[in-house]
Design an enzyme around this catalytic site. Structure first.
Site, PDB file in Angstrom:
ATOM      1  N   ASP A   7      54.131  52.853  -2.195  1.00 16.94           N
ATOM      2  CA  ASP A   7      53.776  51.455  -1.955  1.00 16.94           C
ATOM      3  C   ASP A   7      53.675  51.315  -0.442  1.00 16.94           C
ATOM      4  O   ASP A   7      54.684  51.165   0.233  1.00 16.94           O
ATOM      5  CB  ASP A   7      54.841  50.519  -2.536  1.00 16.94           C
ATOM      6  N   GLU A  68      49.111  52.686  -3.799  1.00 24.61           N
ATOM      7  CA  GLU A  68      48.553  51.376  -4.097  1.00 24.61           C
ATOM      8  C   GLU A  68      47.273  51.169  -3.302  1.00 24.61           C
ATOM      9  O   GLU A  68      47.237  51.380  -2.095  1.00 24.61           O
ATOM     10  CB  GLU A  68      49.554  50.269  -3.760  1.00 24.61           C
ATOM     11  N   ASP A 141      59.796  47.019  -2.701  1.00 26.28           N
ATOM     12  CA  ASP A 141      58.842  48.087  -2.360  1.00 26.28           C
ATOM     13  C   ASP A 141      59.198  49.379  -3.097  1.00 26.28           C
ATOM     14  O   ASP A 141      58.313  50.140  -3.503  1.00 26.28           O
ATOM     15  CB  ASP A 141      58.849  48.345  -0.847  1.00 26.28           C
TER      16      ASP A 141
END
EC number: 3.1.21.10
Length: 179
Positions: A7, A68, A141
């Site tokens: 992330d 991501e 996160d």
């Protein structure tokens, strides 16, 4: 299949490793956050993200890296930092010959919770449940990184079949033109 989920972020870059196959219970092998000081020079922050991801790659030896996909937000500075951290993660994987997959936030949310509009708490709760953890990983996160890895494990087989079908179709189309 062993997947490192990333992330991306400059201040907090979530990382998590999940092992398993679609349809079977998954196992978390590690979760954490690579942190950089907000007041440090950008080049030093990117270097710290690179070193952190390299450590995770060394320790866990994933077969895939799921990152991501960066999307447009209102704050351009935030998007730029996220995109730069994302590029660092992809570079680290590419340097080692590890395939990289990009997944959108809504794709990850839909895979893990069933809704592409799920909030962070819902994602954290489902990650906790799917990996049989005692509590949701903190900060968010870290949970998001695990969700990315889970999403990739569940979606990779179908994506691979689609890519193979497209490749076969291209071969047939090429043969038809040369005949």
């Amino acid at each position: 299949m062993r997947v490192l989920g990333v992330d991306p972020g400059l201040t907090r870059c979530g990382v998590g490793v999940v092992e398993g196959v679609a349809g079977r219970p998954l196992t978390m092998l590690g979760v954490g956050v690579v942190r950089t000081p907000a007041d440090a020079d950008l080049s030093h922050r990117l270097l710290a993200v690179e070193q952190g991801i390299e450590q995770w790659l060394d320790e866990h030896r994933p077969e895939f890296v799921a990152v991501e996909r960066v999307f447009s937000q209102h704050n351009v500075r935030t998007v730029m930092g996220t995109a730069q951290a994302s590029a660092v993660a992809m570079l680290c994987a590419a340097r080692r010959g590890i395939p990289v997959a990009l997944h959108t936030p809504s794709e990850v949310k839909a895979a893990v919770t069933g809704s592409g509009r799920a909030d962070k708490a819902q994602v954290g709760a489902m990650v906790t449940r799917l990996l049989r953890l005692a509590a949701p990983p903190k900060p968010a996160d870290a949970a998001d990184a695990l969700a990315l890895a889970i999403c990739h494990i569940w979606r990779a087989p179908a994506q691979n079949r689609l890519q193979q079908a497209v490749a076969r179709q291209a071969v047939h189309a090429t043969k038809g033109r040369t005949a």
